[in-house]
Design an enzyme around this catalytic site. Sequence first.
Site, PDB file in Angstrom:
ATOM      1  N   SER A  10       0.811  -1.219   0.000  1.00 50.75           N
ATOM      2  CA  SER A  10       0.000   0.000   0.000  1.00 50.75           C
ATOM      3  C   SER A  10       0.844   1.269   0.000  1.00 50.75           C
ATOM      4  O   SER A  10       0.496   2.248   0.651  1.00 50.75           O
ATOM      5  CB  SER A  10      -0.924   0.000   1.214  1.00 50.75           C
ATOM      6  OG  SER A  10      -0.132  -0.018   2.382  1.00 50.75           O
ATOM      7  N   GLY A  11       1.963   1.261  -0.726  1.00 54.31           N
ATOM      8  CA  GLY A  11       2.726   2.499  -0.912  1.00 54.31           C
ATOM      9  C   GLY A  11       2.163   3.252  -2.106  1.00 54.31           C
ATOM     10  O   GLY A  11       1.059   2.957  -2.604  1.00 54.31           O
ATOM     11  N   LYS A  35       0.698  -4.469   4.738  1.00 56.98           N
ATOM     12  CA  LYS A  35       1.383  -5.298   5.738  1.00 56.98           C
ATOM     13  C   LYS A  35       1.130  -4.789   7.165  1.00 56.98           C
ATOM     14  O   LYS A  35       1.048  -5.578   8.097  1.00 56.98           O
ATOM     15  CB  LYS A  35       2.882  -5.330   5.439  1.00 56.98           C
ATOM     16  CG  LYS A  35       3.627  -6.352   6.271  1.00 56.98           C
ATOM     17  CD  LYS A  35       5.012  -6.609   5.749  1.00 56.98           C
ATOM     18  CE  LYS A  35       5.760  -7.541   6.667  1.00 56.98           C
ATOM     19  NZ  LYS A  35       7.132  -7.761   6.233  1.00 56.98           N
ATOM     20  N   GLN A  47      11.637  11.534   1.972  1.00 57.13           N
ATOM     21  CA  GLN A  47      11.687  12.938   2.406  1.00 57.13           C
ATOM     22  C   GLN A  47      11.776  13.869   1.201  1.00 57.13           C
ATOM     23  O   GLN A  47      10.969  14.758   1.002  1.00 57.13           O
ATOM     24  CB  GLN A  47      12.889  13.154   3.322  1.00 57.13           C
ATOM     25  CG  GLN A  47      12.785  12.438   4.631  1.00 57.13           C
ATOM     26  CD  GLN A  47      14.007  12.660   5.507  1.00 57.13           C
ATOM     27  OE1 GLN A  47      14.873  13.446   5.203  1.00 57.13           O
ATOM     28  NE2 GLN A  47      14.071  11.936   6.606  1.00 57.13           N
ATOM     29  N   GLU A 114      18.939  17.754  -5.698  1.00 65.07           N
ATOM     30  CA  GLU A 114      19.583  16.631  -5.009  1.00 65.07           C
ATOM     31  C   GLU A 114      20.736  16.150  -5.872  1.00 65.07           C
ATOM     32  O   GLU A 114      20.912  16.601  -7.003  1.00 65.07           O
ATOM     33  CB  GLU A 114      18.573  15.497  -4.755  1.00 65.07           C
ATOM     34  CG  GLU A 114      17.541  15.873  -3.708  1.00 65.07           C
ATOM     35  CD  GLU A 114      16.522  14.791  -3.419  1.00 65.07           C
ATOM     36  OE1 GLU A 114      16.032  14.758  -2.304  1.00 65.07           O
ATOM     37  OE2 GLU A 114      16.206  14.001  -4.329  1.00 65.07           O
ATOM     38  N   ASP A 215       9.199  -9.237   0.904  1.00 67.90           N
ATOM     39  CA  ASP A 215       8.165 -10.284   0.837  1.00 67.90           C
ATOM     40  C   ASP A 215       7.758 -10.599  -0.611  1.00 67.90           C
ATOM     41  O   ASP A 215       7.598 -11.761  -0.976  1.00 67.90           O
ATOM     42  CB  ASP A 215       6.936  -9.876   1.650  1.00 67.90           C
ATOM     43  CG  ASP A 215       7.305  -9.545   3.097  1.00 67.90           C
ATOM     44  OD1 ASP A 215       8.223 -10.194   3.622  1.00 67.90           O
ATOM     45  OD2 ASP A 215       6.693  -8.640   3.672  1.00 67.90           O
ATOM     46  N   HIS A 236      22.007   5.057   0.819  1.00 69.89           N
ATOM     47  CA  HIS A 236      21.879   6.511   0.907  1.00 69.89           C
ATOM     48  C   HIS A 236      23.084   7.011   1.694  1.00 69.89           C
ATOM     49  O   HIS A 236      23.422   6.454   2.736  1.00 69.89           O
ATOM     50  CB  HIS A 236      20.579   6.894   1.613  1.00 69.89           C
ATOM     51  CG  HIS A 236      20.215   8.336   1.429  1.00 69.89           C
ATOM     52  ND1 HIS A 236      20.908   9.349   2.036  1.00 69.89           N
ATOM     53  CD2 HIS A 236      19.262   8.928   0.675  1.00 69.89           C
ATOM     54  CE1 HIS A 236      20.386  10.505   1.672  1.00 69.89           C
ATOM     55  NE2 HIS A 236      19.381  10.277   0.842  1.00 69.89           N
ATOM     56  N   ARG A 283      24.835   9.444  -5.997  1.00 74.70           N
ATOM     57  CA  ARG A 283      24.753   8.860  -4.668  1.00 74.70           C
ATOM     58  C   ARG A 283      25.773   7.761  -4.386  1.00 74.70           C
ATOM     59  O   ARG A 283      26.307   7.659  -3.279  1.00 74.70           O
ATOM     60  CB  ARG A 283      23.355   8.263  -4.544  1.00 74.70           C
ATOM     61  CG  ARG A 283      22.755   8.471  -3.224  1.00 74.70           C
ATOM     62  CD  ARG A 283      21.316   8.098  -3.267  1.00 74.70           C
ATOM     63  NE  ARG A 283      20.494   9.285  -3.111  1.00 74.70           N
ATOM     64  CZ  ARG A 283      19.177   9.231  -2.989  1.00 74.70           C
ATOM     65  NH1 ARG A 283      18.548   8.077  -3.051  1.00 74.70           N
ATOM     66  NH2 ARG A 283      18.502  10.338  -2.825  1.00 74.70           N
ATOM     67  N   HIS A 344      19.174   1.734   1.272  1.00 76.81           N
ATOM     68  CA  HIS A 344      18.065   2.668   1.033  1.00 76.81           C
ATOM     69  C   HIS A 344      17.091   2.176  -0.023  1.00 76.81           C
ATOM     70  O   HIS A 344      15.887   2.253   0.155  1.00 76.81           O
ATOM     71  CB  HIS A 344      18.689   3.999   0.606  1.00 76.81           C
ATOM     72  CG  HIS A 344      17.712   5.115   0.412  1.00 76.81           C
ATOM     73  ND1 HIS A 344      16.881   5.561   1.415  1.00 76.81           N
ATOM     74  CD2 HIS A 344      17.457   5.906  -0.667  1.00 76.81           C
ATOM     75  CE1 HIS A 344      16.144   6.569   0.960  1.00 76.81           C
ATOM     76  NE2 HIS A 344      16.459   6.784  -0.298  1.00 76.81           N
ATOM     77  N   GLU A 368       9.236  -0.273  -6.063  1.00 81.01           N
ATOM     78  CA  GLU A 368      10.602  -0.716  -5.756  1.00 81.01           C
ATOM     79  C   GLU A 368      10.828  -2.207  -5.977  1.00 81.01           C
ATOM     80  O   GLU A 368      11.952  -2.634  -6.266  1.00 81.01           O
ATOM     81  CB  GLU A 368      10.957  -0.337  -4.309  1.00 81.01           C
ATOM     82  CG  GLU A 368      12.425  -0.570  -3.992  1.00 81.01           C
ATOM     83  CD  GLU A 368      12.826  -0.136  -2.590  1.00 81.01           C
ATOM     84  OE1 GLU A 368      12.033   0.571  -1.926  1.00 81.01           O
ATOM     85  OE2 GLU A 368      13.926  -0.509  -2.164  1.00 81.01           O
ATOM     86  N   ARG A 379      20.166   4.531  -8.972  1.00 78.19           N
ATOM     87  CA  ARG A 379      18.998   5.393  -9.154  1.00 78.19           C
ATOM     88  C   ARG A 379      19.328   6.866  -8.904  1.00 78.19           C
ATOM     89  O   ARG A 379      19.989   7.203  -7.905  1.00 78.19           O
ATOM     90  CB  ARG A 379      17.901   4.961  -8.175  1.00 78.19           C
ATOM     91  CG  ARG A 379      16.657   5.803  -8.211  1.00 78.19           C
ATOM     92  CD  ARG A 379      15.644   5.259  -7.238  1.00 78.19           C
ATOM     93  NE  ARG A 379      16.117   5.362  -5.873  1.00 78.19           N
ATOM     94  CZ  ARG A 379      15.836   6.379  -5.067  1.00 78.19           C
ATOM     95  NH1 ARG A 379      15.080   7.377  -5.482  1.00 78.19           N
ATOM     96  NH2 ARG A 379      16.301   6.389  -3.838  1.00 78.19           N
ATOM     97  N   SER A 384      12.346   7.617  -7.862  1.00 72.41           N
ATOM     98  CA  SER A 384      11.559   6.406  -7.575  1.00 72.41           C
ATOM     99  C   SER A 384      10.061   6.689  -7.466  1.00 72.41           C
ATOM    100  O   SER A 384       9.246   5.907  -7.973  1.00 72.41           O
ATOM    101  CB  SER A 384      12.055   5.725  -6.307  1.00 72.41           C
ATOM    102  OG  SER A 384      12.242   6.672  -5.306  1.00 72.41           O
ATOM    103  N   LEU A 385       9.689   7.795  -6.819  1.00 70.84           N
ATOM    104  CA  LEU A 385       8.253   8.101  -6.727  1.00 70.84           C
ATOM    105  C   LEU A 385       7.710   8.374  -8.134  1.00 70.84           C
ATOM    106  O   LEU A 385       6.576   8.021  -8.466  1.00 70.84           O
ATOM    107  CB  LEU A 385       8.016   9.298  -5.802  1.00 70.84           C
ATOM    108  CG  LEU A 385       8.423   9.107  -4.323  1.00 70.84           C
ATOM    109  CD1 LEU A 385       8.185  10.385  -3.531  1.00 70.84           C
ATOM    110  CD2 LEU A 385       7.666   7.957  -3.671  1.00 70.84           C
TER     111      LEU A 385
HETATM  112  C1  SIN Z   1      16.241  11.877   0.058  1.00 73.17           C
HETATM  113  O1  SIN Z   1      15.413  12.680   0.462  1.00 73.17           O
HETATM  114  O2  SIN Z   1      17.452  12.061   0.085  1.00 73.17           O
HETATM  115  C2  SIN Z   1      15.736  10.593  -0.496  1.00 73.17           C
HETATM  116  C3  SIN Z   1      15.216  10.791  -1.833  1.00 73.17           C
HETATM  117  C4  SIN Z   1      15.393   9.544  -2.641  1.00 73.17           C
HETATM  118  O3  SIN Z   1      15.817   8.530  -2.136  1.00 73.17           O
HETATM  119  O4  SIN Z   1      15.135   9.604  -3.837  1.00 73.17           O
END
Ligand code: SIN
Length: 518
Positions: A10-11, A35, A47, A114, A215, A236, A283, A344, A368, A379, A384-385
């Site tokens: 349920s994400g 879950k 975040q 970022e 899972d 991360h 990253r 992460h 994911e 990534r 990802s979102l």
């Molecule tokens: C973060 O806020 O650093 C995470 C963002 C991400 O993993 O894409």
Amino acid sequence: MNTNILVIGSGISGLTYAIKMAEQNPNLEIVMISKNNLLESNTRYAQGGIAVVSNFEKDSFDKHIEDTLIAGAGGCDEEVVRFVVKEGHERVKELIQWGAHFDTQSNGLHLTKEGGHSENRIVHHKDKTGLEIQQSLIKKIKTFSNISLLENHTLVDLITDHHSGSDYGRCYGAYVISNLKQEIIKISAQITVLSTGGAGQLFSHTTNPKNATGDGLGAAYRSKVFMERLPFVQFHPTALFPKINGNTFLISEAVRGEGALLKSLSGKRFMTEFHEKAELAPRDIVARAIAEVVNQSEADFVQLDCQTISEKDFENQFPTIKENCQKIGINPPEDPIPVIPAAHYFCGGISVNHFGETRMKGLFAIGECSYTGLHGANRLASNSLLESLVFSHRAALNSITQMKGKLPPKDFYNRLPEWKEEHYISNEKISAIGKMKKQLQKLMTAKVGIFKTSQGLIEAEMELKSIFIETQAIYRQNKLTLGICELRNMVSVAYLMIKQSQDLKQNMGVFYNQDYVE
Ligand code: SIN
């Protein structure tokens, strides 16, 4: 239980997919299992935000595509990168129409930066973007009467020909366990969707919640569904050290995006020695640099110096980070934040096509737990979102087409067997599960973490074998519990990760075997 569509997880992916299916097809019955409670998913802890091109005066699709390809270190599927970046714009607009709020400024959305991004393009809600998205999607999903929500239920196994004795080569739903009563329920479905997230809990330090035990990946492995790139686990660079109540708290990359600097305990800035983009390098490079500095010093962490950000801006943009730092007596931006890398994100997963279809008919994977080709070997932050939104939409479109195709007859689903279990309970064995999970996390962190060696991978395989034998004995001799399910999944994912790591013969992105360094 019998349904048309079963969504497991349920994400952002599962919720978006279920909403789209319910909206377009009010006659379909949809069951979504979660879950824990609906809020508790990996999405909730995101975040930074969503990387999406919205300021077309400065930014462009081409720039975002190029940044994604560079971060992916030669491993991305360029076609996928192109359509995700382009379609993402529409999908984020839709999310806003559904009720999600993002920070704004005078000329539109407030965009932050970022690592690996050449422009400010991260759409965010302070430092709790995931929570905002999760809450708005939950509000929306509760308006549909054709979606049944089953909280505190966990996937045990997919129902396939192995269980039914048929040869349609399809997935027919899943066996799930109720976390509270530990009862196994059979849910038959014409379409099953895995949106179960990753398996950060395989490592001692992870930004993932406790429920991220792989899972969906474990169940897919047992059903022989093809999976790829499992060794590509992204660490991360900056998680708060030490843990708070046993959990590792993320310090968003957006803090570095706003100017914070990484320093050793002696106060020396070190990222300039590793990459021209310094703190905002991709990253994998920042995470390895921090791990190297930590390994070479007596300290357990490095420091994130936030004094480049004003008190007011820090409070306004990073209230949750401030609050959590204060729990361990640190007061940013005045005090430097102690940070370490933490597991992460799984860049790899269940292999899917451009519409989220796995290689098993009737089974989709989104988010994911899937491998779409977008992230390649590393990534790009906040992609990802975006991937979740685009692939949930595409999977929903494709599910409708699949439902119109040839499916097994209705009574076939009614005749699927119940879960078979004739075990007895031994409390002594059950108490071993916690210890084995810890042993596995220690093993994976030491030998299958940021730095790997070929010898370390052989040793990891041998040690995992003994954990596997014990896990199997517990599984065979005991009534199935959530703890056993999770351990079994973690062991399956660890095994596949080790075997695929042994097969990789060159370093790429987050995969780093020290024996391959010239
Ligand atoms: C973060 O806020 O650093 C995470 C963002 C991400 O993993 O894409």
